[in-house]
Design an enzyme around this catalytic site. Structure first.
Site, short mmCIF file in Angstrom:
data_model
loop_
_atom_site.label_atom_id
_atom_site.label_comp_id
_atom_site.label_asym_id
_atom_site.label_seq_id
_atom_site.Cartn_x
_atom_site.Cartn_y
_atom_site.Cartn_z
N GLN A 1 0.88 -1.17 0.17
CA GLN A 1 -0.07 0.08 -0.07
C GLN A 1 0.68 1.17 0.13
O GLN A 1 1.80 1.29 0.26
CB GLN A 1 -0.94 0.11 1.26
CG GLN A 1 -0.13 -0.18 2.47
CD GLN A 1 -1.05 -0.88 3.64
OE1 GLN A 1 -2.30 -0.76 3.61
NE2 GLN A 1 -0.28 -1.64 4.51
N ASP B 1 0.26 -12.82 6.86
CA ASP B 1 -1.04 -12.90 6.23
C ASP B 1 -1.77 -13.26 7.58
O ASP B 1 -1.70 -14.40 8.20
CB ASP B 1 -1.40 -13.50 5.17
CG ASP B 1 -2.62 -13.56 4.70
OD1 ASP B 1 -3.41 -14.57 5.29
OD2 ASP B 1 -3.19 -12.51 4.36
N GLN C 1 -8.24 3.37 20.00
CA GLN C 1 -7.68 2.16 20.36
C GLN C 1 -8.02 1.75 21.59
O GLN C 1 -8.15 0.37 22.06
CB GLN C 1 -6.08 2.77 20.81
CG GLN C 1 -5.26 3.79 19.68
CD GLN C 1 -5.12 2.90 18.10
OE1 GLN C 1 -5.20 1.66 18.12
NE2 GLN C 1 -5.07 3.85 17.25
N ASP D 1 -9.82 0.34 6.05
CA ASP D 1 -11.42 0.12 5.50
C ASP D 1 -11.25 -1.15 4.42
O ASP D 1 -10.08 -1.31 4.14
CB ASP D 1 -11.60 1.42 4.79
CG ASP D 1 -11.62 2.45 5.68
OD1 ASP D 1 -12.45 2.30 6.82
OD2 ASP D 1 -11.59 3.61 5.34
N GLU E 1 0.77 -8.79 11.60
CA GLU E 1 0.66 -7.47 10.70
C GLU E 1 1.24 -7.71 9.42
O GLU E 1 2.14 -8.39 9.44
CB GLU E 1 1.22 -6.29 11.36
CG GLU E 1 1.61 -5.13 10.54
CD GLU E 1 0.26 -4.57 9.88
OE1 GLU E 1 0.39 -4.19 8.71
OE2 GLU E 1 -0.63 -4.26 10.44
N ASP F 1 0.27 0.10 13.67
CA ASP F 1 0.76 1.48 14.20
C ASP F 1 1.34 1.14 15.85
O ASP F 1 1.84 1.85 16.54
CB ASP F 1 -0.15 2.70 14.00
CG ASP F 1 -1.58 2.12 14.56
OD1 ASP F 1 -1.84 1.56 15.74
OD2 ASP F 1 -2.70 2.33 13.98
N ASP G 1 -7.87 -5.00 14.07
CA ASP G 1 -7.72 -3.77 13.75
C ASP G 1 -7.29 -3.47 12.18
O ASP G 1 -6.14 -3.28 12.11
CB ASP G 1 -6.51 -3.12 14.79
CG ASP G 1 -6.34 -1.53 14.49
OD1 ASP G 1 -7.03 -0.89 13.91
OD2 ASP G 1 -5.35 -1.10 15.04
#
Length: 289
Positions: A37, A143, A68, A164, A112, A92, A161
């Protein structure tokens, strides 16, 4: 970079046609395209440092704590003893930061997919990435689908978390993902996933769809939300599911005392906020209930 014009960043997304949020930018701290991304870190005039993925705001220094805390403590305080927690996404570090504060949590596994988000958060967003420094946490880069498929009946709580439902996060809003989460839970386990919001664009349709997954797959289910001014329409929702039919998400099982809330440096979550998060306006209740 098209979102940056005349010193302003504008979040433009097909999920929210006809509307956008704009923030005045003082400096572009970092911009790159990772394997998955486009990543930008901005210094803004009103909201401090901001992380965006594919042109969509993920968090701002000014209001990240509300999201959070709520995505963490809604499920954690609904479980009798959440010792082992899995976080999917959350690159993050903010969710890990909050989960590690909960008195009952002993082990946190985080998966992540984009290592660059983690690295850049450590460099530019230390107020959130402090979560990666906690000794309770083990970080796995990979993944989430594959990871959960390899871990059955292992976790007390699973928190997703995600960004979109576009790009790499789209699969996290599919029914098969919720099946994987269910299979990765211990008896009485609870899941909590980011589930868009009830206003505008595709929000209510997405929220209702993932809520129906939880109703179908879990013995108890609920949809709650919190206020985040820099997210589309100013709020974000969560779907929760429990394998225990006795779970009542609308009444926290673990009541954090005022002293505990102060020690944990909570700024948004409280037992009263927990209860109010599940009170839906009439138009949304008619659709979702």
């Amino acid at each position: 970079m098209d979102a940056l014009k005349k010193g302003w960043f504008s979040e433009i997304c097909t999920l929210w046609p006809g509307m956008c949020l704009s923030l005045e930018v003082e400096e572009i701290l970092h911009s790159e395209k990772s394997k998955y991304q486009d990543i930008m870190v901005l210094k803004t005039k009103s909201h401090g440092r901001v992380l965006t993925l594919d042109g969509i705001i993920q968090c701002t220094e000014a209001d990240e704590f509300s999201y959070q805390e709520m995505i963490s403590y809604l499920p954690l305080c609904s479980h009798p003893c959440p010792k082992k927690v899995l976080i999917i996404g959350g690159g993050d570090g903010g969710v890990a930061r909050e989960v590690a504060k909960h008195p009952d949590v002993e082990t946190i596994i985080q998966c992540e997919i984009d290592q660059r988000v983690v690295e850049l958060s450590k460099e530019f967003l230390p107020f959130m990435a402090t979560g990666f420094e906690n000794p309770k946490l083990s970080l796995h880069i990979g993944d989430g689908f594959k990871f959960m498929g390899e871990h059955q009946r292992e976790f007390d709580v699973i928190i997703t978390d995600s960004s979109d439902p576009v790009g790499p996060a789209e699969a996290l809003f599919e029914e098969r993902y919720f099946h994987l989460m269910k299979n990765a839970l211990r008896d009485g386990g609870i899941i909590c996933s980011q589930a868009e919001n009830i206003w505008g664009g595709s929000g209510l349709d997405i929220a209702n769809r993932v809520y129906k997954y939880c109703q179908t797959l879990f013995s108890s289910a609920a949809y709650g939300y919190c206020l985040v001014p820099t997210y589309p329409t100013g709020l974000i929702g969560f779907v929760l599911g429990s394998l225990d039919s006795k779970t009542n998400f609308k009444e926290p099982l673990r009541i954090l005392s005022n002293e505990e809330q102060e020690q944990m440096k909570l700024r948004y979550y409280s037992p009263d906020i927990h209860r109010s998060a599940f009170v839906l306006p009439r138009f949304a209740r008619k659709v979702m209930e």
